[in-house]
Design an enzyme around this catalytic site. Sequence first.
Site, PDB file in Angstrom:
ATOM      1  CG  HIS A 212      54.811  44.102  24.472  1.00  0.00           C
ATOM      2  ND1 HIS A 212      55.394  43.698  23.289  1.00  0.00           N
ATOM      3  CD2 HIS A 212      55.013  43.093  25.356  1.00  0.00           C
ATOM      4  CE1 HIS A 212      55.917  42.491  23.453  1.00  0.00           C
ATOM      5  NE2 HIS A 212      55.713  42.098  24.698  1.00  0.00           N
TER       6      HIS A 212
ATOM      7  CG  HIS B 208      61.585  44.744  31.735  1.00  0.00           C
ATOM      8  ND1 HIS B 208      61.084  43.700  32.487  1.00  0.00           N
ATOM      9  CD2 HIS B 208      62.027  44.198  30.578  1.00  0.00           C
ATOM     10  CE1 HIS B 208      61.233  42.566  31.818  1.00  0.00           C
ATOM     11  NE2 HIS B 208      61.798  42.842  30.654  1.00  0.00           N
TER      12      HIS B 208
END
Length: 193
Positions: free
Chosen positions: A43, A130
Amino acid sequence: MEIVRCFVCAPLGDEARRSLDVYVAGLRNCAPSIRWVSVATLHVTLKFCGEIPVETVTTLSDKYADALRNVRPFRLSLEGLGCFPYLRRPTVLWIGIREGLEELVSLYDRVERASVSSGIPPEKRSFSPHLTLARIKNPKDMTPALSERIQGGAAPGFFTGVGEAIFMKSRLTPGGPIYSPIRRYAFQNENTP
């Protein structure tokens, strides 16, 4: 007093997970002794709240609902490999985000403001969106083959839709963290009532 370890994230779509699963398997073969994150749990973290009292969790849940109202779904492209803090002494291997960055930063700002207004300390580092693919405890586990892939920086472009944010509980276990949703915040298309 009950304490909950929690964070807010933008999850990946199923198609992106399947593509990443194949891609990460190739990376894993390059450096099997690194601690790889399960693709099922990948995630984009928007806010790590830490360990907070359950009463604060309830307050935050409602604040996030207000903050995330009127957010429209958007698309992300996941591209490029890198390490934090840097390749010579890596601790985290990540895949970057290109398309959808502006929308993601806007989402982060909404979550951060709601968090701070509820007493959660502001993030000291700048937002660097990221996906964490692996954690590296020993730099010697970084093999030349993986290092070469990172220096090439070219992860194929994976696309995913972002249609919700999730306020997530995290329970740490010896086998890795176990995540369970506290609350989901579905984003609305313009035509949705």
